[in-house]
Design a protein around this motif. Structure first.
Motif, PDB file in Angstrom:
ATOM      1  N   THR A 116     -39.075  17.414 -30.691  1.00 23.00           N
ATOM      2  CA  THR A 116     -39.579  16.507 -31.722  1.00 23.00           C
ATOM      3  C   THR A 116     -40.604  15.579 -31.075  1.00 23.00           C
ATOM      4  OG1 THR A 116     -37.897  14.848 -31.283  1.00 23.00           O
ATOM      5  CG2 THR A 116     -37.351  16.547 -32.916  1.00 23.00           C
ATOM      6  N   GLU A 118     -40.638  12.454 -30.883  1.00 25.10           N
ATOM      7  CA  GLU A 118     -39.968  11.375 -30.154  1.00 25.10           C
ATOM      8  C   GLU A 118     -39.492  11.842 -28.780  1.00 25.10           C
ATOM      9  OE1 GLU A 118     -39.029  12.296 -33.334  1.00 25.10           O
ATOM     10  OE2 GLU A 118     -40.140  10.674 -34.324  1.00 25.10           O
ATOM     11  N   ARG A 119     -38.901  13.043 -28.735  1.00 25.54           N
ATOM     12  CA  ARG A 119     -38.427  13.576 -27.454  1.00 25.54           C
ATOM     13  C   ARG A 119     -39.607  13.940 -26.551  1.00 25.54           C
ATOM     14  NH1 ARG A 119     -33.775  17.459 -27.152  1.00 25.54           N
ATOM     15  NH2 ARG A 119     -33.917  16.705 -25.043  1.00 25.54           N
ATOM     16  N   ALA A 121     -42.432  12.361 -26.460  1.00 24.29           N
ATOM     17  CA  ALA A 121     -42.903  11.092 -25.892  1.00 24.29           C
ATOM     18  C   ALA A 121     -42.013  10.647 -24.736  1.00 24.29           C
ATOM     19  CB  ALA A 121     -42.941  10.020 -26.978  1.00 24.29           C
ATOM     20  N   ARG A 122     -40.697  10.878 -24.855  1.00 19.33           N
ATOM     21  CA  ARG A 122     -39.797  10.498 -23.769  1.00 19.33           C
ATOM     22  C   ARG A 122     -40.026  11.329 -22.518  1.00 19.33           C
ATOM     23  NH1 ARG A 122     -34.156   9.993 -26.828  1.00 19.33           N
ATOM     24  NH2 ARG A 122     -35.207  11.590 -28.007  1.00 19.33           N
TER      25      ARG A 122
END
Length: 124
Positions: A116, A118-119, A121-122
């Motif tokens: 995703t 978000e993941r 970006a992490r």
């Protein structure tokens, strides 16, 4: 006239010594360890902070000669931010030339598929 010749000879000797020391300090191997060292310089990093990072990692053979070389050439004021690999046996001249010109080494990142945003970006 004799004093002028003597002064010229002394000046030539001093110039030769300074030039010899500069040539010697530029060719001293900067890297001490057998492994490459990854140097990351974030924005706002100056030469002293970069030297502290190199010294604490044991990646510099002669910190005094590197500081002297950077000071005599003025290259210590030209440090660019980025990621640099310090290779074993790299000379003071090669290291400072790389850092002052901003000749960064690429960083490889592998992103697994199906993440995703978000993941993703992490991971970065």
């Amino acid at each position: 006239m004799r004093k002028l010749v003597l002064a010229a000879v002394v000046l030539a000797i001093v110039g030769a010594l300074v030039g010899g020391w500069l040539a010697f300090s530029s060719n001293v191997p900067a890297s001490e360890s057998g492994d490459p060292y990854s140097l990351r310089l974030p924005p706002g990093t100056d030469f002293d902070a970069a030297m502290d990072s190199l010294e604490s990692a044991g990646a510099v053979r002669s910190p005094a000669s590197l500081r002297l070389f950077a000071g005599l050439t003025g290259w210590g004021d030209q440090v660019k931010t980025g990621h640099y690999n310090v290779q074993p046996g790299m000379s003071n001249w090669a290291l400072m030339n790389k850092v002052r010109k901003g000749l960064q080494d690429p960083i490889r990142i592998t992103i697994p598929g199906g993440l995703t945003p978000e993941r993703f970006a992490r991971v970065l």
